[in-house]
Design a protein around this motif. Structure first.
Motif, PDB file in Angstrom:
ATOM      1  N   ASP A  48     -64.585 -17.683  65.809  1.00 51.77           N
ATOM      2  CA  ASP A  48     -64.280 -17.195  67.156  1.00 51.77           C
ATOM      3  C   ASP A  48     -63.781 -15.756  67.110  1.00 51.77           C
ATOM      4  OD1 ASP A  48     -65.003 -19.506  68.424  1.00 51.77           O
ATOM      5  OD2 ASP A  48     -62.987 -20.059  69.077  1.00 51.77           O
ATOM      6  N   ILE A  52     -66.486 -13.398  68.707  1.00 52.74           N
ATOM      7  CA  ILE A  52     -66.095 -13.140  70.096  1.00 52.74           C
ATOM      8  C   ILE A  52     -65.103 -11.986  70.175  1.00 52.74           C
ATOM      9  CG2 ILE A  52     -64.954 -14.074  72.150  1.00 52.74           C
ATOM     10  CD1 ILE A  52     -67.679 -15.286  71.752  1.00 52.74           C
ATOM     11  N   LYS A 209     -59.348 -21.301  74.009  1.00 50.89           N
ATOM     12  CA  LYS A 209     -60.340 -21.840  74.939  1.00 50.89           C
ATOM     13  C   LYS A 209     -59.715 -22.857  75.885  1.00 50.89           C
ATOM     14  CE  LYS A 209     -63.237 -22.937  71.597  1.00 50.89           C
ATOM     15  NZ  LYS A 209     -62.595 -22.246  70.443  1.00 50.89           N
ATOM     16  N   PRO A 319     -63.733 -12.824  77.559  1.00 45.76           N
ATOM     17  CA  PRO A 319     -63.083 -14.085  77.224  1.00 45.76           C
ATOM     18  C   PRO A 319     -61.586 -14.158  77.478  1.00 45.76           C
ATOM     19  CG  PRO A 319     -63.180 -12.742  75.264  1.00 45.76           C
ATOM     20  CD  PRO A 319     -63.821 -11.929  76.373  1.00 45.76           C
ATOM     21  N   TYR A 413     -69.374 -19.028  76.479  1.00 47.70           N
ATOM     22  CA  TYR A 413     -68.851 -19.037  75.115  1.00 47.70           C
ATOM     23  C   TYR A 413     -69.913 -19.511  74.125  1.00 47.70           C
ATOM     24  CZ  TYR A 413     -66.563 -21.057  71.021  1.00 47.70           C
ATOM     25  OH  TYR A 413     -66.246 -21.413  69.741  1.00 47.70           O
TER      26      TYR A 413
END
Length: 432
Positions: A48, A52, A209, A319, A413
């Motif tokens: 992640d 991301i 998340k 995000p 995502y």
């Protein structure tokens, strides 16, 4: 086993984890929560961070936090300390907050003001554009200062919002259109003439998340957020399938007033699964802003705003951010991961720069609703994490009407992670 063999084993292990994640995301049902490992496994968390938070545009703060040259604030993106500062030309830049000598962090405070950037370890000195000015005669006459400036990160501003990207090449796709619209929608607020009034930082023992999922639905609001629901109408936008006719009538009446002032309000979304979205929504009838009783939070309204019943302009940036822009103040939220099961949630309240604390606004009144809401969400998120960690957990279904925002987030995502992983040319054939 020698060092080279150890590195090969480590590389294979990382690659295997990435392949496993890609396959897991490919097989997931889009209207179900994720497999437990994607919420709690350190290897998945590392991916992640790499795919991301080290490759996508992140919200870090507001331009009015650093109004003058030399003003700066710092932020930690995982293990990457980053410095945001305004230079002598008024431009806002982002640099990796690590000295080009031996890597020490340069600015050790959360925020401050400098004439030049001086590393506290060996006093290497940089100007506000990141150029190395001084490294000492100890480096020898052949040393080239021009080759040792601070490493920059991509940085863009729009409507007073500051975004950074740590990737070598930043993705632009729909981001340019979002920034252009953000400039237009934020124009009435005149962010450069606002100031940071209050800031809070909260450690939430939950995967990032889960924090975002909780924000993307108000299914839980009635049972958990009494303070917030004094003013907030839970409908996500005018296209929310749950919205009753009386809400739509209320919206239309408010929109007519906003149109008279030239205040933008129509829903704008960007990306196939609404990674970025902006919409102005009315608050409950008879309320002005998100205070405990709905009354004004500050005597001074923002920018050119006259109508105190401006509702809340909601801005989403995945995000890591959601925001509420109101007539006399605005609130911005930033989420940054710490570990697989820990996140930092930062909340900042802004008022007109001429508003005087204790005279024009009361900080406690300003922050009371969202302090309570944040704490309630922290409890919910941590309970969610504990349940996900159980061997009894398995992915569960989302409501297509009440939780469509969560579905959109996880689709974004999943698609983004898989696309970024595929750009790494992963395959089971390159594990040697």
């Amino acid at each position: 086993m020698n060092q080279h063999d150890l590195l090969n084993v480590r590389h294979a292990s990382v690659n295997e984890a990435k392949i496993a994640m890609s396959e897991t995301l490919e097989k997931r049902a889009s209207n179900y929560s994720l497999d437990a490992a994607l919420y709690n496994d350190p290897h998945m968390f590392r991916i992640d961070m790499e795919e991301i938070f080290q490759k996508e545009w992140l919200f870090v703060g507001m331009s009015s936090e650093i109004p003058k040259k030399g003003d700066y604030f710092t932020v930690e993106i995982g293990q990457n300390p980053v410095l945001i500062l305004r230079d002598a030309d008024g431009n806002i830049n982002a640099f990796h907050n690590t000295c080009r000598h031996r890597g020490s962090v340069i600015c050790t405070q959360h925020r401050g003001k400098v004439a030049n950037l001086v590393c506290p370890y060996h006093q290497w000195t940089y100007d506000l554009k990141g150029n190395l000015l001084f490294a000492g005669t100890e480096m020898g006459q052949e040393f080239d200062t021009k080759q040792h400036g601070l490493k920059a990160a991509h940085c863009k501003t729009a409507g007073g919002f500051i975004f950074i990207c740590l990737a070598e090449t930043a993705p632009d796709d729909e981001f340019h259109d979002f920034l252009s619209t953000l400039n237009d929608y934020m124009e009435p607020y005149d962010v450069e003439n606002t100031k940071l009034a209050v800031e809070s930082t909260m450690i939430e023992k939950a995967n990032w998340k889960l924090v975002i999922e909780n924000n993307r639905e108000c299914y839980h609001c009635a049972g958990s957020h009494p303070e917030l629901l004094n003013t907030l109408l839970e409908w996500d936008d005018t296209e929310d399938p749950r919205a009753p006719q009386d809400f739509l009538d209320h919206y239309n009446a408010q929109a007519a007033q906003w149109d008279k002032e030239g205040i933008p309000h129509k829903l704008k979304s960007f990306g196939a699964v609404q990674r970025n979205r902006i919409v102005r929504m009315p608050l409950k009838k008879g309320t002005q802003v998100m205070t405990i009783d709905g009354s004004a939070a500050s005597i001074k309204t923002l920018g050119r705003i006259q109508n105190r019943e401006l509702g809340s302009m909601r801005i989403l940036h995945l995000p890591n951010s959601w925001n509420h822009m109101q007539s006399d103040h605005f609130v911005v939220f930033r989420v940054l991961p710490v570990s697989a099961q820990e996140s930092i949630v930062t909340t900042k309240w802004f008022v007109h720069k001429d508003a005087v604390e204790g005279v024009d606004y009361d900080p406690e009144k300003l922050r009371r609703v969202w302090d309570a809401t944040n704490e309630q969400d922290k409890i919910l998120g941590e309970r969610n994490q504990r349940g996900v960690n159980s061997i009894g957990y398995q992915p569960g279904p989302y409501s297509n009407t009440f939780e469509f925002g969560v579905i959109n987030f996880l689709n974004w995502y999943s698609n983004t992670t898989r696309n970024n992983l595929s750009s790494n040319n992963l395959s089971s054939n390159n594990l040697s």
